[in-house]
Design an enzyme around this catalytic site. Sequence first.
Site, PDB file in Angstrom:
ATOM      1  N   HIS A 155       0.880  -1.127   0.063  1.00 55.85           N
ATOM      2  CA  HIS A 155       0.028  -0.046   0.232  1.00 55.85           C
ATOM      3  C   HIS A 155       0.862   1.224   0.005  1.00 55.85           C
ATOM      4  CE1 HIS A 155      -2.994   2.760   1.470  1.00 55.85           C
ATOM      5  NE2 HIS A 155      -3.900   1.873   1.360  1.00 55.85           N
ATOM      6  N   GLU A 258      -0.762   1.378  -5.399  1.00 54.87           N
ATOM      7  CA  GLU A 258      -0.670   0.086  -4.424  1.00 54.87           C
ATOM      8  C   GLU A 258      -0.708  -1.118  -5.527  1.00 54.87           C
ATOM      9  OE1 GLU A 258      -3.505   0.260  -1.701  1.00 54.87           O
ATOM     10  OE2 GLU A 258      -3.758   2.493  -1.775  1.00 54.87           O
TER      11      GLU A 258
HETATM   12  O1  TA6 Z   1      -6.164   1.698  -0.522  1.00 54.43           O
HETATM   13  C1  TA6 Z   1      -7.023   2.554  -0.285  1.00 54.43           C
HETATM   14  C2  TA6 Z   1      -7.873   2.390   1.046  1.00 54.43           C
HETATM   15  O2  TA6 Z   1      -8.476   0.994   0.970  1.00 54.43           O
HETATM   16  C3  TA6 Z   1      -8.749   3.254   1.467  1.00 54.43           C
HETATM   17  O3  TA6 Z   1     -10.287   2.874   1.354  1.00 54.43           O
HETATM   18  C4  TA6 Z   1      -8.495   3.712   2.760  1.00 54.43           C
HETATM   19  O4  TA6 Z   1      -9.097   2.868   3.704  1.00 54.43           O
HETATM   20  C5  TA6 Z   1      -6.865   3.336   2.715  1.00 54.43           C
HETATM   21  O5  TA6 Z   1      -6.821   2.127   2.127  1.00 54.43           O
HETATM   22  C6  TA6 Z   1      -6.364   3.596   4.372  1.00 54.43           C
HETATM   23  O6  TA6 Z   1      -6.542   2.398   4.868  1.00 54.43           O
HETATM   24  P1  TA6 Z   1      -6.289   2.438   6.461  1.00 54.43           P
HETATM   25  O7  TA6 Z   1      -6.864   1.268   6.993  1.00 54.43           O
HETATM   26  O8  TA6 Z   1      -4.795   2.462   6.257  1.00 54.43           O
HETATM   27  O9  TA6 Z   1      -6.576   3.758   6.931  1.00 54.43           O
END
Ligand code: TA6
Length: 282
Positions: A155, A258
């Site tokens: 991510h 990601e």
């Molecule tokens: O990758 C995007 C995502 O799934 C968004 O929907 C947002 O939730 C982000 O990840 C961050 O997630 P986190 O659990 O690290 O706050």
Amino acid sequence: MTQQTHNDNGFEILEIKNDSASAKIALQGAHVFEYTRTDEAPLLWVSPESFYRPGKAIRGGIPVCWPWFGKNAEYPDWPQHGFARTSLWEFVSVEEPDAGTTVVILKLPEPESGRAFFPYRYGLTLTVTVSDSLSVALTTKNIGDKPFVITEALHTYFSVGSIDAVTVHGLESVTYADNLESFKHKSGDAPIVIDREVDRVYLDTEHACSIDDVALNRKIVVEKSGSRSTVVWNPWIDKAAGMADFSDDGYKTMVCIETANALEDFVTVPPGESHTMTQSIQ
Ligand code: TA6
């Protein structure tokens, strides 16, 4: 040179420095949270408000989302993005094949807590190669006697000079699921401009992406293998303000690209086999 340090919360950190670059990896989550090439601005973004404490993923760098991406489909109240990023990994080895390259291997021991969420026998390792590019490879091994299914993501939060002068290339004409509209499928048609909240899972694509960052006068190229999804995320104003560890104006200087296997791009790992997903950044 690689040394192990820790912050006042006892957060264990590996610090790497070689002729090409410097990097930092937290043992919690095998979380690469700094990568800076010599004489250049950092490539990874980390929120100044990030917590560096056990049980909460650093807000930035490369969180390892595993063995599921996003909300767990069956158990929505389970930890978002799985348990790997908040578990303590083990430092396995470091090698320096040359003065400008450091290779670190970390592994996730099978935590008792994880067994509640993922009742399978697995090996999970992360191989981080720090040189004039950054390569991160996540390998899942099925050491049990029944197949299991995972979704996953590296991510990655990229640092940009100014989001309003950024375009993301490589995903034109790729279908994406829009998380802002219950994952409705849409088709991309032009380079991605970030001028609002963007939360998209591009599907069935092995394309490399590039982030054209006019303000910093650089192009970040993101290549991948073993991945069929690419997630593009920027929380924009309201979502950024709503996260305690995300600086309110942080959305202006970051974009997540990601490398993933998410939604219908799930991966089935048969007994005795392994699967590797790699992201290379330059
Ligand atoms: O990758 C995007 C995502 O799934 C968004 O929907 C947002 O939730 C982000 O990840 C961050 O997630 P986190 O659990 O690290 O706050």
